[in-house]
Design an enzyme around this catalytic site. Structure first.
Site, PDB file in Angstrom:
ATOM      1  N   ASP A 227      -0.092 -10.008  -3.513  1.00 47.51           N
ATOM      2  CA  ASP A 227      -1.308  -9.167  -3.548  1.00 47.51           C
ATOM      3  C   ASP A 227      -1.132  -7.912  -2.695  1.00 47.51           C
ATOM      4  OD1 ASP A 227      -3.846  -8.278  -3.498  1.00 47.51           O
ATOM      5  OD2 ASP A 227      -4.815 -10.142  -3.032  1.00 47.51           O
TER       6      ASP A 227
HETATM    7  C1  BGC Z   1      -7.100  -7.962  -4.265  1.00 48.11           C
HETATM    8  C2  BGC Z   1      -6.330  -8.008  -5.549  1.00 48.11           C
HETATM    9  C3  BGC Z   1      -6.311  -6.728  -6.172  1.00 48.11           C
HETATM   10  C4  BGC Z   1      -5.602  -5.950  -5.530  1.00 48.11           C
HETATM   11  C5  BGC Z   1      -5.166  -4.446  -6.183  1.00 48.11           C
HETATM   12  C6  BGC Z   1      -6.382  -6.482  -3.266  1.00 48.11           C
HETATM   13  O1  BGC Z   1      -6.912  -6.160  -2.297  1.00 48.11           O
HETATM   14  O2  BGC Z   1      -7.006  -8.895  -3.363  1.00 48.11           O
HETATM   15  O3  BGC Z   1      -7.135  -9.039  -6.214  1.00 48.11           O
HETATM   16  O4  BGC Z   1      -5.713  -7.165  -7.632  1.00 48.11           O
HETATM   17  O5  BGC Z   1      -6.222  -5.720  -4.294  1.00 48.11           O
HETATM   18  O6  BGC Z   1      -6.300  -3.777  -6.147  1.00 48.11           O
END
Ligand code: BGC
Length: 750
Positions: A239
């Site tokens: 993540d």
């Molecule tokens: C989220 C993810 C997301 C990523 C990219 C993170 O804050 O938890 O689900 O894909 O950001 O935007």
């Protein structure tokens, strides 16, 4: 002809041999916010990603959290995962996946960061709308076709967030402790199905810790379970900002480090990993494993082919080249909008319809009053990373105006006042990994209305009440919005925001026939008025045609067939996370802090008793139960049979006849649950193990069949660390919901 596996692995190996240490490091960390690094010398491109799950997110500058800002990235807006799960229709999950995948490819992506399939353990979780259900079986059944649909398009899904990401509160710093059975039976099955059945090409680790390790760099989750046990050879991305340690990240089953900061060279798997390998602290072989997975991923989505060439010195060289006939995809095709509409129609859940209050027939309606900010609010552009720029979005007021046509005067009034956004617009994502976001949530919750705002609240409500007296037909559209259903923060309770209870009651006082629509991705407490309202509809963020679908259900053009993919409790204090668990977690002791990089720890003491498993066992009433949803027709269930099956894994085949005894065509999601006759202390009373949705014309009857396997009667034993089949008298239930059981039969398991 597709190359065989051995051949492919040989090519991957050859290309890997060409890479220097520095080049390997480029491949395993981001070079832009949504791209990994490349090696142009060998033709290896960047992997391009974009967020889902409701559509392909708008584009950002490579190293600035600022939208590029042209209109070229507007897309189809699909029903959110909660809405898709509300259809209980596997085909619609598949169709939604196909649209999402095709649009991702059309927008030049290699990977769509979706679907989110975390268990909805806690109704306060801000990201619940991105997730499907409280039930692992329903998730597994819906996510497999969804992924298959996405990946048909030379693009990959990225199933997230692996695993146990059940809250936004302190999401980077909360540790989750849970027993093996709970992990295996509740939190893993969706991911396991994604890996083993759908063969997903990519997966995202979680922010939170599990048993002391951050999900995105967890040896337990990523190496032991995912790589070794499930034999997963696909791609794992972190993540964004979920990596905290070079060695842990290098040595776990993770492949690519992504983050929210633009200092790409300083990422843990950038310069620091090069240094560590040079010093001998990390083996280069660990990086090789990642590079293999990355190259394999590129081949699988047909981003590259690997060309081998015999050299004069007897060796073979390898380089990557683009695939000429890769699926180009496309986006905003009108057929895609049709799929969004088909799904939206089946996602609307009718919770109450006393005295046949609904439908409201357009031909008999001269004047229709629509009250509530949510009737006129665009939802696609909010929610955190799930936000998208929708090509269009039919709001409820537009849907109703269109559906009722020129002979009906449709009037809108906001009813309740919504303050302007509190959270910062531009770089929330960068802030999203810092504790300040939590403070923003507190700001939101503690926020006091100014004198001017108080005046507006009064004015809006008074106008709604005044008009409601004049109109025969009134529809109130309220619920939550993405100020509450949003990434980065949880709600503090299940109460409706913006003083909606007072508004709804005031309207019902003067017009008791007013219909209430709740638009939300998570449960809300409706008890302040639900006994009084004659009709209540429930709808999660339902995509670009959500307003159309809602209007069609209200008018009767569409017969509702959605069913709740989660229980709707009235009070957070009566949920498993509050009663048995210790949400949001307790502060770590100094000794614990030395062992893990967290601030909070939380034991999922509710164990497998999540959602209806909890409410049923402890006899806790809910507003509406899991699997519930009404129709404009009635279905009669009869003639249930259970027969011994003779398939390899099958134990029983179950059949039941379902007849439409009403006057309109409809679709019914028939549910099968399994439980012990004498339920032991450790087990849920019953669990979903089958469902099927059938369409029936008035008077029509169909037989619905299910196959049950040994696994359907098994529990994971903490003692033996294996699945064990139950023994003795078991009950197979057939129901229209988890509480509305229409037939049951007993069987004995030896
Ligand atoms: C989220 C993810 C997301 C990523 C990219 C993170 O804050 O938890 O689900 O894909 O950001 O935007």
């Amino acid at each position: 002809m597709r190359p065989n596996k051995k051949d492919t692995e040989k090519k991957i190996e050859a290309l890997l041999q060409e890479l220097t240490l520095e080049e390997k490091s480029r491949l395993i960390h981001a070079s832009e916010f949504f791209r990994s690094g490349d090696v142009p010398r060998l033709g290896i491109p960047k992997i391009t990603m974009s967020d889902g799950p409701m559509g392909v997110r708008n584009d950002f500058y490579p190293a600035k959290w600022r939208p590029v800002g042209t209109t070229a990235d507007a897309v189809s807006y699909l029903p959110c995962n909660t809405a898709i799960a509300s259809t209980w229709n596997r085909e619609l999950a598949y169709d939604s996946g196909r649209v999402l995948g095709r649009e991702a490819r059309g927008r030049g992506k290699d990977m769509i960061l979706a679907p989110g399939i975390n268990i909805k353990r806690n109704p306060l979780c801000g990201r619940n709308f991105e997730y499907m259900s409280e039930d692992p079986y329903l998730i597994a059944e819906m996510v497999v076709p969804l992924i298959e649909g996405i990946e048909e398009n030379d693009v990959s899904a990225c199933v997230k967030h692996f695993a146990c990401n059940a809250q936004e509160w302190e999401r980077l710093w909360v540790n989750v402790e849970l027993d093996e059975r709970t992990l295996r039976e509740i939190y893993l099955p969706g991911f396991e199905a994604a890996v083993k059945r759908a063969k997903t090409k990519a997966l995202m680790g979680s922010y939170n810790l599990v048993r002391g390790e951050h999900g995105s760099q967890s040896k337990f989750l990523l190496t032991e379970i995912l790589r070794k046990e499930w034999k997963y050879d696909g791609l794992v991305v972190s993540d964004w900002g979920a990596i905290h340690d070079t060695k842990a990240a290098a040595e776990s089953g993770l492949d690519i480090e992504m983050s929210v900061f633009p200092n790409f060279d300083e990422y843990f798997l950038a310069n620091p990993v090069i240094e560590a390998v040079k010093k001998g602290e990390i083996a280069e072989a660990d990086l090789d494993k990642k590079v293999r997975n990355i190259l394999r991923f590129m081949l699988r989505v047909r981003l590259i082919e690997i060309e081998m060439k015999a050299q004069k010195n007897g060796k073979t060289s390898a380089k990557a080249v683009p695939v000429a006939d890769r699926d180009p995809g496309y986006f905003n095709g009108s057929a895609m909008h049709l799929y969004a509409k088909k799904t939206a129609r089946e996602a609307v859940v009718m919770l109450k319809n006393e005295k046949h209050r609904l439908p409201i027939k357009p031909s008999q309606t001269r004047k229709l009053l629509v009250i509530g900010n949510n009737a006129d609010r665009l939802q696609s552009n909010g929610g955190g990373s799930g936000e998208i720029k929708a090509l269009y979005e039919v709001t409820p007021i537009m849907g109703l105006t269109r559906e009722y046509g020129g002979n009906t005067e449709v009037r809108f009034t906001p009813g309740y006042y919504v303050p302007r956004k509190i959270r910062p617009e531009v770089s929330w994502q960068e802030d999203s990994v810092s504790p300040e976001v939590m403070l923003d949530a507190e700001d939101r919750d503690k926020r006091k209305n100014s004198a001017k705002e108080k005046e507006l609240i009064k004015k809006y409500r008074e106008e709604a009440v005044r008009l409601a007296k004049e109109y025969d037909e009134v529809v109130i559209v309220g619920g939550l919005d993405h100020e509450y259903d949003t990434e980065g923060c949880d709600r503090k309770d299940l109460k409706l925001p913006y003083q909606q209870d007072a508004l709804i009651n005031a309207v019902l006082d003067v017009n008791p026939r007013a219909v209430v629509v709740m638009l939300a991705g998570s449960p809300v407490d409706m008890t302040a008025w639900s006994d009084r309202a004659q009709a209540i509809l429930w709808m999660a963020y339902n995509g670009m045609e959500g307003g159309t679908a809602l209007a069609e259900v209200i008018s009767g053009t569409v017969n509702p067939s959605g069913k709740l993919p989660e229980s709707l409790p009235s009070d957070f204090k009566k949920t498993s996370a509050a009663v048995l668990g210790d949400y949001p977690g307790r502060k770590l002791t100094a000794a614990e802090k030395k062992k893990m990089n967290a601030t909070l720890t939380q034991t999922f003491r509710d164990g497998v008793f999540v959602g209806y498993r909890f409410y049923e066992k402890y006899n806790v009433p809910v507003q509406y139960e899991f699997g519930y949803g009404l129709s404009y027709t009635e279905y009669k269930y009869s003639g249930m049979t259970v027969e011994k099956a003779n398939g390899k894994d099958a134990l029983f085949t179950v059949s039941v006849k379902v007849k439409n005894t009403g006057h309109v065509t409809g679709k019914e999601a028939v549910q099968l649950y399994v439980g012990e006759k004498v339920v032991s202390e450790d087990n849920p009373i019953k669990e979903l193990k089958g469902f099927d949705k059938v369409e029936l014309e008035p008077g029509e009857e169909k037989t619905v069949r299910f196959t049950l396997t040994a696994k359907d009667f098994s529990h994971f034993s903490n003692e033996s660390n294996t699945w064990q089949q139950m023994k003795g008298r078991m009950v197979i239930y057939i129901g229209a919901s988890s509480a509305d059981i229409r037939a049951k039969k007993e069987v004995t398991l030896k």
